[in-house]
Design an enzyme around this catalytic site. Structure first.
Site, mmCIF file in Angstrom:
data_model
loop_
_atom_site.group_PDB
_atom_site.id
_atom_site.type_symbol
_atom_site.label_atom_id
_atom_site.label_comp_id
_atom_site.label_asym_id
_atom_site.label_seq_id
_atom_site.Cartn_x
_atom_site.Cartn_y
_atom_site.Cartn_z
ATOM 1 N N HIS A 154 34.669 31.194 42.438
ATOM 2 C CA HIS A 154 35.447 32.309 42.976
ATOM 3 C C HIS A 154 36.549 31.812 43.900
ATOM 4 O O HIS A 154 37.574 32.461 44.051
ATOM 5 C CB HIS A 154 34.534 33.313 43.663
ATOM 6 C CG HIS A 154 33.859 34.218 42.682
ATOM 7 N ND1 HIS A 154 32.811 33.798 41.893
ATOM 8 C CD2 HIS A 154 34.112 35.502 42.305
ATOM 9 C CE1 HIS A 154 32.440 34.793 41.103
ATOM 10 N NE2 HIS A 154 33.205 35.824 41.329
ATOM 11 N N GLU A 207 38.956 41.767 39.102
ATOM 12 C CA GLU A 207 38.065 40.825 39.774
ATOM 13 C C GLU A 207 38.339 39.408 39.273
ATOM 14 O O GLU A 207 37.972 39.052 38.146
ATOM 15 C CB GLU A 207 36.593 41.190 39.517
ATOM 16 C CG GLU A 207 35.681 40.287 40.352
ATOM 17 C CD GLU A 207 34.209 40.445 40.047
ATOM 18 O OE1 GLU A 207 33.839 41.354 39.280
ATOM 19 O OE2 GLU A 207 33.431 39.626 40.569
ATOM 20 N N ASP A 223 34.290 56.095 27.915
ATOM 21 C CA ASP A 223 34.085 56.876 29.120
ATOM 22 C C ASP A 223 33.462 55.938 30.155
ATOM 23 O O ASP A 223 32.279 55.611 30.092
ATOM 24 C CB ASP A 223 33.164 58.067 28.826
ATOM 25 C CG ASP A 223 33.168 59.078 29.965
ATOM 26 O OD1 ASP A 223 33.428 58.672 31.117
ATOM 27 O OD2 ASP A 223 32.915 60.261 29.705
#
Lengths: 401, 401, 401, 401
Positions: D387, D93, D296
């Site tokens: 972004h 991302e 995990d």
């Protein structure tokens, strides 16, 4: 009127025509009194004509009484409620009426409460079951095309309910359909369950679904859920007010900053509890008004879900609001016409058709008063003291003899 | 008794000693009647001595009345309730008493309901604020070492409440402390808030925390939350019964498999709604019993959180249960001694000290009856029909004139 | 390439054009190695061309590696996925691949999985603030009339996103607006945030709202919430299959009744935990597929909310389903074209435009396999044994030396 | 090595000793490539010795790669982590690393982050079933008396896990028992499931319970629930910092008041969504660190539940904190020793025994950086712009050819 067989049976006596005349009610009560060795004189001193109870209760033995207090003035600027109101509150919790009253006076002195109804729907959510996922998907896809038929079927059962829209929620090979109705001034649950059942039966008759259960629980009638935050159980109503810092200090003894600090700390507490929504004590005010005004009190379980907000304005005042997404209220049907309920609704100018949105706005404004008073009591540290003054904080003294 | 100034003011008249004598109550009511142009004859016909209302309400103007029905027999095998009971239900929702009654009769014919109280606590959750996370951590670490002091402080304020344990929940530089009390037969919220406040003040006085708010909301008094599922708002009580298939069919018209199918479908609906817990309509039964028995009705918001379970046994019968993690009930204090409440509690053999766990078991067993009856009505498709027979499914006809 | 100043600074070195060429990445990694006294040979052995990382990461120092396993065959009968698939799973949890594989083989032997996409939307939820409740209400009322303008503004920023609808949620004097977009094969969050921002700015420019924050959190991107159950974060996809009792017994060692019993007991556990939705371990399968296929792995937080269902059919077989209301997947954009991700997507026939719904159906079918395998392991009591065989249940032995 | 039969079968080829040697992995990958008509060169370029994958995956065909970036410096003042760290983040991302980095630099310039572990437990929640409610109650009552036996049984299966306490949750005639363990530096789920199973089997063998399922789902492993807020899935860790207004403005372009305003608006959004907890984007940072460090990753579903808090201090600065009640981390076992994971853990000084609490504190401090950066971007209105600069906001361009 209770015969030998009834005396020897453990079943509550049955009477002709279900037993609503005064004599039958008295007989039933006497059966209870003798069976259990008690006397029920206050239950007996019932001012509601027993015949008028038909449709509201079965096996009547009298009535209960609960103290009724009055709180106000409460100025409301709503789209439906415009004026100054005095709100009837039935409760046995000491300090509650006083607490709401001081909030109401403060709000009125601050210029009153703005209130608006944003949405007005009640919903029933039957669940339809299919043999496989693809059939469930076909059903969901086809449903919009049947809307007019569903509406015609549903509305054939009622003169008041209007089917506004349906939406669906798939779950495996099942599909929940939310039938959303406008129910005018009635709580309307019985009305719309009947309407939804007929629409559902039509879907089955058309071969569009093999079977259904009329309730899935999704509609959240009389329970708390996240779903309620999107509305659907009555009115979505919001009330807000700007309270000058000086008034806030005078009436509840805190500054806007202090009250926002309470908001912060209690939001944290609600998040920690995984609560649904956030508020101080909507349930208190709602319960007291619902009992007074003949509402279905069990709806407090859904109506008490909502969000209270406090903000300091740029001018240093407080803006306070309550948002009630699923406020279930009625001014016709249910218990609204019964005895003291009708008197309390009249007192609010809310009796009968055309008044449910007005009642909703008054209730929202009342709850705003309660939230401000509660938050003030927490922020100022006087909560315990207030309950010492007004409450019955001595259960030992209160034990029945 | 209302003077000129009071007539011209918009404030509800104040009277000497807060105005609880009959004349004062009458005057206040008349002020309301004249101010609002209404008459309140039924509110006036109040059987509760007005003086006894002190501590339960402010600004009293009379009382409300609500129909009271009776349902039973309900056989309970509890640790506290052992016998056959008839349960008073105050409601205006038609069909409700009949619905609970048929469930009770079925359960009694099936051999009765087993009920047990698993936990008995009430909790207050103040939030303490620190300057930084490390100070919050030190506070949490040190708290167990102060338990005896906290207990001594807390219990100095009450003759009944016992501080059982404390636990903590950190949030940033704040810490919520759950003070968990045994409150005997009282609802006890006022009692334990006072006790927790004193303990919290002691922590501040000792320099262990700089400041606190007495409520964080985490305790979930009168609201729904996930936290309630772990208990803490009164009794954690469970009731269960095995119902032979033949009885189930006779009384509610379904097979065990059909009723488990209803459970399945409505669990899906509850999950979809993101509901707290799962049940059919605890709020209905709780509200009706709470109003009848002088409980704090707003506690229905927390007490109605719970889980109903239905399972088919290897023999093909049904095992049904209700789990109520946070059932708030009292037999002393609050409204329990007031008028009709005392009569209803006596009718259950639950008036006064020593009876709160018994009341809790009877309530749980009653709710089990309601759940079975409701699930049966859904499974058999007769829900609408039942409300047609008993209910007031005609809001237009019920409008007040 | 790291100069003296950079060596002496504690800041990660900055390079020309953000530093994506191989030499710059190597220099940055060496800076880390020397600064921290470690060596990173495997991080260095990066097969992804560093230039291609631009837009996917900043301050790159290499890549991580995670074991990749393969599970299948998985037969899917979807509207988009029709065929037999082998699913790449990246994980370090022993037994996970084996567990999914046995579920997939069983489902394939049972005739395959039916899968359908019910809804396909992504949502951004800015919050608009007003001075008072009445203004908020006017805004909400007026919004439908501006939909075409909002759509034009929003879609001016993107060639792919389509504004499908908007809905509102009032909160006091604030209003959250859910802008719901179709995003084709992209995850689309950046795309629609930009589009929603432009639409929101238009509302402000028109004087319809004074101010807004682009995020309210309501959209539930990368978090769990009840709101997700209504869809909105990608695909609402459902997969189901009928598994004959004999196959169920052969592959997972339980009867349909046993597996429904597991469902019952674990539903109770989820209700007790106040979980969002209900499932066995969606997060396991989702994470493994998301990492393998270049999805935004943090979306597992929302995508793992869903509902698993098991039912015994009248014939005594099992019907099993998974419902994923908010499955966020992409086949273009994000990490989908990067190195191993593109290979894994190609392996599924899901690389590039037009394949996101297909990927969604395959994922749903895969999760169904995992749910069946997990439930079987619980029901048969072999869960621990399976992890003993395949897992690394000896952390002491696994400690690095 | 794949024989004829394997080529013609649809089953993934089985090999001797489960097939972890390099040649077997290559053969399996080739089977996939030929079967599906794809090539997997990057999957093949696996730096992890295939033999070391045993216990972490089945059916291995290679490894995936994901870009790894570095963010820092991050100064932490923990009880376990004391120093300045650079945090490895694996993500695709765009803008994520940059966003965390600027938060970290700001926090470091502000004097660093205080972090503390409040609780350290992992829990397994088997459900025991009884024939009736009274038996369930007896079981609950008797359990405390068996604690030492349960501990002995449980701990007989593990050299590391310690049974700390058990608590119970009744539901009808079932009882969920939360077995709470200290698992040292391991994630420990497999370890404690085995231990709890043995303890549960002992209860059955003693005749104290007739049967159980090892999982009820209540423990909330890899799912979101309200229960997680009370801890139990790993570390309860809190990190906080005071950020001077000038630094906040310099680094994220907002005032403390603006950032608290973002908190307010997004809390409203989370309440509206019925979210579990409240935070900006824990899942982003957690996922990136978990993938980098061999955790995990599916545990992000539980670990991302938490509460972010922002407050303006009396001096006009910001106090910011993150509370992570159920942060599941490990430094031994699972994927922690595997390839790049071990390198990343070493980079943090967290490889091997004794380092899990340190890792937890570093992660909490990292998430605080991410929260501040995100809230700043919302408050300053620059989210979209950021972004645009760093992200890949052009999915069309990114489509594979």
């Amino acid at each position: 009127m209770v015969d030998e067989e009834q005396w020897s049976s453990d079943l509550v006596p049955r009477f002709r025509a279900q037993g609503y005349d005064a004599e039958q009610v008295r007989s039933r009560r006497e059966w209870v009194e003798r069976k259990l060795g008690v006397t029920l004189p206050l239950v007996a001193s019932c001012g509601i004509p027993t015949d008028s109870m038909r449709g509201n209760i079965e096996n009547p033995i009298g009535s209960i009484q609960m103290p009724l207090g009055i709180a106000g003035p409460l100025q409301v600027h709503g789209a439906h409620a415009n004026g100054t109101y005095y709100v009837p509150l039935a409760t046995t919790e000491g300090a509650l009426v006083r607490s709401y009253e001081r909030g109401m006076v403060m709000l009125t002195r601050a210029g009153g409460v703005v209130a608006r109804v944003f949405l007005d729907e009640n919903v029933v959510s039957p669940i339809f079951s299919f043999d496989a996922v693809d059939q469930a998907e076909r059903f969901v896809s086809s449903l919009p095309g049947h809307f007019e038929s569903l509406r015609a079927e549903a509305e054939a059962t009622t003169g008041h309910g209007k089917l506004v829209r349906v939406d669906t929620r798939p779950a495996g090979r099942s599909v929940i359909v939310n039938f959303r109705f406008y129910t005018a001034d009635a709580q309307g649950m019985n009305m719309i369950v009947k309407a939804a059942e007929r629409a559902a039966q039509w879907l089955v008759a058309q071969g569009l679904a093999p079977r259904f259960h009329i309730f899935s629980g999704m509609c959240s009638e009389k329970r708390a859920s996240g779903f309620l935050l999107s509305g659907g159980k009555g009115k979505t109503v919001v009330a807000g007010a700007r309270i000058p810092a000086a008034l806030l200090s005078m009436y509840v003894g805190v500054t806007p900053t202090q009250i926002v600090r309470v908001w912060h700390d209690t939001v944290i507490g609600h998040l920690q509890a995984n609560a649904v929504g956030y508020n101080g004590h909507y349930a208190n005010g709602l319960t007291a008004i619902f009992i007074a005004c003949g509402q279905d009190v069990a709806n407090v379980a859904n109506a008490s879900v909502g969000i209270t907000d406090f903000e300091v304005t740029p001018e240093g005042d407080l803006y306070a609001s309550v948002t009630l997404p699923s406020l279930t209220v009625a001014t016709i049907g249910g218990g609204t016409a019964l005895g003291t309920s009708a008197e309390c609704l009249k007192l609010l100018g809310c009796a009968g058709a055309g008044h449910a949105p007005k009642l909703a706005e008054i209730i929202a404004a009342s709850l705003l008063a309660g939230e401000l008073s509660m938050a003030g009591a927490i922020g100022s540290g006087e909560f315990v003291a207030a309950h010492e003054t007004y409450g019955r904080n001595r259960p030992e003294a209160a034990a029945p003899r």
